[in-house]
Enzyme design. Sequence first.
Site, PDB file in Angstrom:
ATOM      1  N   HIS A 225       0.977  -1.188   0.145  1.00 36.77           N
ATOM      2  CA  HIS A 225       0.067  -0.101   0.157  1.00 36.77           C
ATOM      3  C   HIS A 225       0.913   1.199   0.074  1.00 36.77           C
ATOM      4  O   HIS A 225       1.745   1.265   0.691  1.00 36.77           O
ATOM      5  CB  HIS A 225      -1.064  -0.150   1.118  1.00 36.77           C
ATOM      6  N   THR A 448       2.611  -2.364  -6.632  1.00 40.51           N
ATOM      7  CA  THR A 448       3.646  -1.871  -5.684  1.00 40.51           C
ATOM      8  C   THR A 448       4.721  -2.872  -5.297  1.00 40.51           C
ATOM      9  O   THR A 448       5.894  -2.457  -4.952  1.00 40.51           O
ATOM     10  CB  THR A 448       2.787  -1.354  -4.604  1.00 40.51           C
ATOM     11  N   ARG A 452       5.163  -4.824 -11.573  1.00 39.36           N
ATOM     12  CA  ARG A 452       4.586  -5.347 -12.799  1.00 39.36           C
ATOM     13  C   ARG A 452       3.515  -4.334 -13.545  1.00 39.36           C
ATOM     14  O   ARG A 452       2.747  -3.890 -12.680  1.00 39.36           O
ATOM     15  CB  ARG A 452       4.072  -6.667 -12.859  1.00 39.36           C
ATOM     16  N   PHE A 480      -9.165   7.130  -8.126  1.00 35.28           N
ATOM     17  CA  PHE A 480      -8.807   7.564  -9.527  1.00 35.28           C
ATOM     18  C   PHE A 480     -10.185   8.205 -10.337  1.00 35.28           C
ATOM     19  O   PHE A 480     -10.179   7.892 -11.237  1.00 35.28           O
ATOM     20  CB  PHE A 480      -8.528   6.086 -10.167  1.00 35.28           C
ATOM     21  N   ASP A 482      -9.688  11.074 -11.253  1.00 35.88           N
ATOM     22  CA  ASP A 482      -9.082  11.847 -12.316  1.00 35.88           C
ATOM     23  C   ASP A 482      -9.062  11.345 -13.470  1.00 35.88           C
ATOM     24  O   ASP A 482      -9.011  11.569 -14.636  1.00 35.88           O
ATOM     25  CB  ASP A 482      -7.680  12.051 -11.776  1.00 35.88           C
TER      26      ASP A 482
END
Length: 534
Positions: A225, A448, A452, A480, A482
């Site tokens: 995270h 994270t 990948r 997200f 945006d």
Amino acid sequence: MVLVSGAICSGKSALVDQLREKHAATVVKTKDLILRKLPRTKIERKALQKAGEKLDKSDGGEWVAEALQREIEATSIEQTPKGLYVVDSVRIPGQINAIRTAYGADVFHIHVTADPAVLKQRYLDRARNEDAGVEYEALKKNKTERDIGQLAALADVVVDTDRCTAGAVLVRATALLDLYPRGGEKLVDVLIGGQYGSEGKGNIVGHIATEYDLLVRVGGPNAGHQVFAEPKPEKYYHLPSGTKRAPNARLLLGPGAVINPKKLLDELAEHSIDRDRLTIDAQAMIISDEDIEEEERLFGNISSTAQGVGVASARKLTGRSDYKSGEKLFLAKDCEDLKPFIGSARKVLADAFVNGHRILLEGTQGTSLSVHHGQYPHVTTRDTTVAGCLADAGIAPSNVRRVIMVCRTFPIRVGGPSGPMENEVDMEEIHVRSGIPLDPLKVAERTTTTNRPRRIAEFDWEQFKDSVQLNGPTDIALTFVDYFGIENREAFRFEQLTNETIRFVEEVERVAGRPVSLLSTNFGWRNVIDRRAW
């Protein structure tokens, strides 16, 4: 930290005085800060306006944050028992941005306003030394005063003081600051992913973490995270994502956690966590080097992160006879390096309940990766729903107050043969729709833990409805946003989002039957629109 802005006679002083009286706030007046910086300034409004503009011109308003820090250092706990400071008042965006940069999520901005005719009449009705002999129109000619209304776009809440009483203004401010006492014994809030992981849970936790006394995490290092920080984001693989945002909160890894000791110790060192702050339940499972090697061999064909979590979890179930022989490392209590942190999750939780402490339980991965409810075999090795997280932590459902289900506008799965996903698109499509440059999109959409590239798809309404049924959330956090338009990154309130985004949120609420209470607009400071009414 409460920042108050507004035009002359808009009601700033009334609000500030009530915050001081009702909530023991320490009030810092920018007028006094000006006089300390420029002691020869006359105590009359036009002179103060001129002096303030001179200081603002010198550094864009940063002087206020610097002077404010000195004021805070000079006050004691007795003077400010609740740690609440009120700045009366901020005048330009540069002052606000400098204070937000310095104090982050602890800053709340209230803008008060009123009809121009009401403002003028209030000015004529009052008498103050600094306004003596000065016409209202003369004061309004000042450029800073003329532009003060633009600060409403940056505020967390805007209050029309000619449409509600002074007491009502205080009520709204108190609610914004979450200063009202909360009744009942339900002290636990649970945050989980509603899709396939990587929903931006860390970003949401970073926003709300300061509200909690105890942060709990379950799962293992196969889920990373991220929380925004400068100069680089904070990454958490074992620890709760609010570790640094809530430095006074205790930390707990529950009995259902799966731990890579070396990776955890590196994480503790990176974030400067000592033994007094963190408790690891004695029965958490340990990942061995052999577990990692075995997972790499077995699960490459389903795009596993191969962190050893699955094999270690299976070993906890099937290796009970081996554990009795003492030949292999199983539990956290048997790991010499972790012994300073070992304790009982039940005891830590019991103490928290007795003391009325707020608890945030942070799940990992996503609902559709649940070993029981996901698309087998493309699943993880634990139940990632609310029920599974509660069981892994050792928390009863009756202790739960809120369940926050985090969902992306465009869900993702890790690249490769990671399982089915409806209506896939590519990053070029997101780039065209949102206006976000393509290269930053490709950089951002990497996992994270394993770095990948991710697969991405349209919002899956059937999958979403299943997750609502499985988790029974009280609130949806949508991330997200945006991706519906880069202009959403400049939205600080719900009504500032694009029409397409607002329509999407309305449909999410209609399908879920729950409110979208938190919206993540970007990965940066002040990146969450908070619509909660908790």
